[in-house]
Design an enzyme around this catalytic site. Structure first.
Site, PDB file in Angstrom:
ATOM      1  N   CYS A 142       3.377   1.478   2.745  1.00 56.26           N
ATOM      2  CA  CYS A 142       4.635   0.755   2.510  1.00 56.26           C
ATOM      3  C   CYS A 142       5.610   1.622   1.722  1.00 56.26           C
ATOM      4  O   CYS A 142       6.814   1.647   2.003  1.00 56.26           O
ATOM      5  CB  CYS A 142       4.360  -0.541   1.761  1.00 56.26           C
ATOM      6  SG  CYS A 142       3.297  -1.704   2.628  1.00 56.26           S
ATOM      7  N   CYS A 193       0.840  -1.192   0.000  1.00 52.98           N
ATOM      8  CA  CYS A 193       0.000   0.000   0.000  1.00 52.98           C
ATOM      9  C   CYS A 193       0.873   1.240   0.000  1.00 52.98           C
ATOM     10  O   CYS A 193       2.108   1.163   0.034  1.00 52.98           O
ATOM     11  CB  CYS A 193      -0.924   0.005   1.217  1.00 52.98           C
ATOM     12  SG  CYS A 193      -0.046   0.105   2.787  1.00 52.98           S
ATOM     13  N   ASP A 221      10.664  24.732 -33.210  1.00 55.55           N
ATOM     14  CA  ASP A 221      11.825  25.201 -33.961  1.00 55.55           C
ATOM     15  C   ASP A 221      11.593  24.842 -35.427  1.00 55.55           C
ATOM     16  O   ASP A 221      11.021  23.789 -35.732  1.00 55.55           O
ATOM     17  CB  ASP A 221      13.088  24.529 -33.436  1.00 55.55           C
ATOM     18  CG  ASP A 221      14.305  24.907 -34.257  1.00 55.55           C
ATOM     19  OD1 ASP A 221      14.611  26.110 -34.325  1.00 55.55           O
ATOM     20  OD2 ASP A 221      14.933  24.000 -34.833  1.00 55.55           O
ATOM     21  N   ASP A 230      19.029  23.710 -29.664  1.00 56.48           N
ATOM     22  CA  ASP A 230      17.688  23.679 -29.071  1.00 56.48           C
ATOM     23  C   ASP A 230      17.721  23.238 -27.609  1.00 56.48           C
ATOM     24  O   ASP A 230      16.717  23.398 -26.899  1.00 56.48           O
ATOM     25  CB  ASP A 230      16.769  22.715 -29.851  1.00 56.48           C
ATOM     26  CG  ASP A 230      16.521  23.188 -31.271  1.00 56.48           C
ATOM     27  OD1 ASP A 230      16.487  24.415 -31.480  1.00 56.48           O
ATOM     28  OD2 ASP A 230      16.368  22.339 -32.157  1.00 56.48           O
TER      29      ASP A 230
END
Length: 874
Positions: free
Chosen positions: A31, A28, A527, A757
């Protein structure tokens, strides 16, 4: 230790190491929280993230300080059996990897154990249920005996339920209670109360040994179904891992491994690239005549483990074989199925000089290839590592679930205690008349309880429990109905399925944080060169403006451009080569990023580049030249100016082809409600010509952009408002006053492919890189498009939005279930409607909630497929 990444910290020049651990016993969100806290408390650990579904921990730490084995032992001590994950293909950890159980094998062992436990629990559950059929008129001799039901409950706790009790106790002992703690408290409380009732019948208590049996049975059945659903969720990643070839055919001879360990001069043992003992190598007559790669297509080869191949070695790949490593074809021609990498089922034709990737399938011809990337460096291994890491990275929205999980079990235990105290001291005396009048049919899932004397009188059933037993059962129902599991599974299961779908379709999304940002996306910036265009410009015009010929002008330009790798430079050099023009003697090369280049050609200074670059060097451009420039740029061509000896010598025009899917992609993005902007280094007139063919409005163009300005423009867009753009009638240029505003920040995505870029991709909230781009761009991006199709930008955004919507649905259900279920289990409907949940019913609902969250995530695959079909039809 698997080093996934290294990065420089802001405070120092040191790097961080990242490795993964396989963590078992995760049930869960509690945990997850406990495991992360345990890891981050260890010296040298910077951060730790644990995935509940994949049961994998990603740990970032200071280099050379943390031992993965030590961390694994620490987690094992608190109830989470762990081991380091050693990557395939990493020869450095070959011995360590052989001593640990693989994740797949560990998963199979856990599944077998879980199925066996669920089977035993189901058999006990069936026997217990049959024993309670007497109240509906079905009597089976012996099965109504109270001591038999005591035996069934005892067996349920000792065998199938033992792991629940031990794990729950370990969590409580280490101050990290989890779901097993809640279930264990509930089952032990019911069992202990029934034991007291059995041993001391004069107290008048009822026995309900059926509750521990049903609780354990429903919980384990639910977990088995949940595990099955989790396996489906991880199927995509498992199929990727299965693509990794186990063996490779190493060619004997040139390029192969011929020296043995004692003869290898480099001390690398079987790693020599040449066979000095072979006739072709030892014969002096053959010294200058090395064998051609084509002679090795059907040359004898030996099979070796694929993870032992080294860069530079030559391999033989026959039809039907998987490509063992990334490599370059030296000889042979074939077709390759690369669907595992690109999602494209159409085979690709491969010839000498082409590259191939590990895991792709050789379909038709025998080939010889040279290994370029091996082991954990192959494209397939990097995809698997990226997907695993993406599944571990959490979405910010999961912070709510993590915060709740940190206090969940303590809160539930407190509510259960308050429930018991309220009903025992206040509720039962206050509503005693209502409780006695309530029909037993309204007690949802409430089986008839046996009085200890029922071993002699099977018909002695008590339809209504005593105040003590009622209070106790309501408290137990609160303990077991609470589900931290659903909260913990809400986000990782959706990310797991979404990232798996993306990997199958060539869309790599780095994590939940990227998904959440895509959901909030407002503007996407493209671009131009290499992104909206194919990135391979062609020279169209060569205009000489002085007493030199066009061919001489081209020859001079190619000479100056020989010192740079810009796409425009490549187009000029390519045209010069086609015209058989040789390079002239040159020296003193200099490149100014975003402006141009210069060199000394035959003792004359040559300036080549933009108009501003020539102005900076005092070169004037007359009206005649300006008119010719205007003519070229109005049709979308890029003009390169050439100055020789301080005067304008000529112009060169190049034009790049738009990607065929560029216009459709931009139109679909606008239909999704996104603003689309184009960045280009071209002059505004040329930019408008290109933008017109793509359907851009003037105020969605940012022209004349130098590479160093891209990140600045992205930053300006992030701090700008929607209104500041929509009302602007002018094209945006860099730097633009229209980009500045104090309005609320926008979420910006940047799509690019080149080195220049990378800063903009990093500055953007979401970086999207094409796989054909540079490594630095791909490393910076949050989404990678493996198929190199611009239309996949749309698919990536659709998938991200669909996945994030599933996360929100799961979180809503998990929170709604607990907010509704816990009050009902606490008896809020009992005074008015006479409705309560028995502990067994509460346990079944808890198991159902976890299964429903995982199942809802699995529906993402169907929903996304239907959405894609709908889009195509539309």
């Amino acid at each position: 230790m698997q080093v996934i990444s290294k990065k420089t910290t802001p405070s120092s020049e040191s790097t961080l190491e990242a490795f993964t651990l396989d963590v078992g016993g995760m049930k869960c969100a509690g945990c997850v929280r406990a495991a992360e806290n345990q890891l981050t408390q260890q010296p040298g650990v910077i951060s730790a993230t644990v995935n509940l579904v994949t049961e994998m921990a990603l740990v970032e730490c200071e280099p050379g300080v943390v031992d993965p084995l030590t961390l694994a032992e620490k987690l094992t001590e608190i109830g989470f059996p762990s081991q380091p994950r050693y990557p395939q293909g990493d020869t450095l950890f070959a011995s360590e990897r052989s001593t640990v159980t693989s994740p797949a094998e560990r998963h199979r062992q856990e599944t077998r154990s879980q199925i066996w436990q669920a089977t035993i629990a189901t058999l006990l559950l069936i026997l217990s249920t049959i024993g309670h059929l007497d109240h509906v008129g079905i009597t089976i001799p012996g099965l109504t005996n109270i001591w038999l039901h005591w035996g069934l409950a005892t067996l349920a706790l000792l065998f199938p339920g033992r792991s629940i009790l031990t794990n729950g106790w370990q969590g409580l002992r280490h101050n990290a209670p989890n779901m097993n703690t809640l279930v264990g408290l509930g089952t032990l409380t019911a069992y202990a109360a029934s034991i007291v009732a059995l041993l001391f019948p004069t107290l008048g208590w009822e026995c309900f040994f059926d509750e521990p049996v049903m609780l354990v049975g429903f919980i384990l059945l639910g977990r088995t179904l949940e595990q099955h659903a989790r396996s489906k969720a991880t199927a995509a990643l498992q199929s990727l891992a299965a693509l990794q070839p186990a063996t490779a055919r190493l060619i004997k001879g040139e390029g192969g491994r011929m020296k043995d360990e004692n003869e290898n001069e480099n001390g690398n043992g079987h790693r020599g690239l040449h066979n000095t003992s072979s006739p072709s190598a030892s014969d002096p007559s053959n010294t200058n005549q090395p064998l051609h790669p084509s002679s090795f297509i059907l040359h004898p080869s030996i099979e070796i483990p694929a993870d032992r191949v080294k860069v530079g070695e030559w391999l033989q790949v026959l039809p039907g074989d998987k490509i063992p490593v990334d490599g370059e074809i030296l000889a042979g021609q074939t077709t390759i199925n690369e669907s595992m990498l690109t999602g494209e089922a159409v085979p690709a034709l491969k010839r000498p000089g082409d590259t191939v990737t590990a895991g792709s399938l050789n379909l038709s011809g025998a080939i010889t290839l040279r290994a370029t990337r091996t082991g954990k460096d192959t494209t397939l291994a990097q995809i698997i590592a990226l997907v695993e890491t993406a599944q571990t990275r959490k979405a910010p929205i999961q912070g709510l679930a993590d915060t709740v999980a940190g206090y969940f079990t303590y809160g539930v235990m407190t509510i259960a205690l308050l429930t018991f105290l309220f009903w025992y001291f206040i509720g039962t005396p206050l509503w005693s008349d209502h409780l006695l009048a309530a029909p037993s049919s309204m007690l949802i899932g409430h089986p008839m309880m046996l009085h200890p004397s029922s071993s002699l009188h099977p018909s002695s059933f008590i339809p209504h429990p005593s105040p003590l037993l009622l209070s106790l059962k309501l408290a137990i129902a609160v303990l077991v109905i609470a589900c931290p599991c659903a909260l913990g599974l809400a986000t990782p299961t959706a990310i797991l399925v979404g990232s798996g779908i993306g990997a199958e379709r060539g869309l790599l999304i780095r994590g939940g944080d990227v998904l959440e940002k895509v959901h909030q996306l407002h503007t996407i910036v493209f671009d131009k060169t290499g992104t909206l265009t194919v990135g391979c410009p062609t020279l169209t015009d060569c205009v000489a403006l002085s007493n030199i010929s066009p061919s001489t002008l081209l020859q001079i330009a190619a000479t100056v451009e020989s010192g740079t790798q810009h796409p425009l430079a490549e187009s000029i050099r390519r045209e010069a080569t086609q015209q058989s023009l040789s390079l002239l003697p040159a020296q003193e090369f200099h490149t100014e990023l975003g402006l141009g280049v210069s060199a000394l050609v035959e003792e004359q200074p040559v300036i080549l580049g933009s108009q501003d670059w020539l102005y900076q060097h005092g070169i004037e451009i007359d009206d005649t030249a300006q008119q010719q420039v205007h003519t070229l740029i109005t049709v979308g061509k890029t003009v390169v100016y050439i100055g020789v000896a301080g005067k304008l010598a000529g112009l060169i025009a190049v034009q790049d082809t738009l990607r065929p899917d560029a216009r459709a992609t931009i139109d679909r993005l606008r239909q999704m409600g996104l603003r689309v902007i184009m960045l280009t280094g071209a002059q505004p007139t040329a930019a408008e010509a290109i933008a017109h063919s793509l359907g851009f409005a003037k105020n969605d163009i940012v022209a004349n952009v130098r590479p160093t300005q891209k990140a600045q423009i992205i930053q300006s867009l992030q701090s700008s408002s929607t209104e500041s753009h929509s009302s602007s009638p002018y094209p945006l240029t860099a730097p633009s006053p229209h980009l500045k505003s104090n309005a609320k920040s926008n979420i910006i995505a940047m799509v690019g492919d080149g080195i220049n870029d990378a800063p903009a991709l990093a500055q953007a909230d979401i970086g999207i890189a094409l796989h054909s781009g540079t490594d630095v761009a791909i490393e910076t991006a949050g989404i990678i498009l493996m198929r190199d199709r611009l239309s996949d930008v749309v698919e990536a955004i659709r998938l991200s939005r669909a996945t994030f919507n599933k996360i929100r649905q799961n979180l809503f259900w998990a929170l709604f279930y607990n907010l509704l279920g816990i009050p009902i289990a606490a008896g809020i409907l009992l005074p008015t409607f006479g409705i309560i949940f028995s502990p067994a019913t509460a346990g079944a609902l808890m198991a159902f909630s976890s299964v429903s969250v995982v199942t809802n995530s699995l529906f993402l695959r169907r929903a996304f497929s239907e959405q894609r079909i709908g889009n195509r039809v539309g």
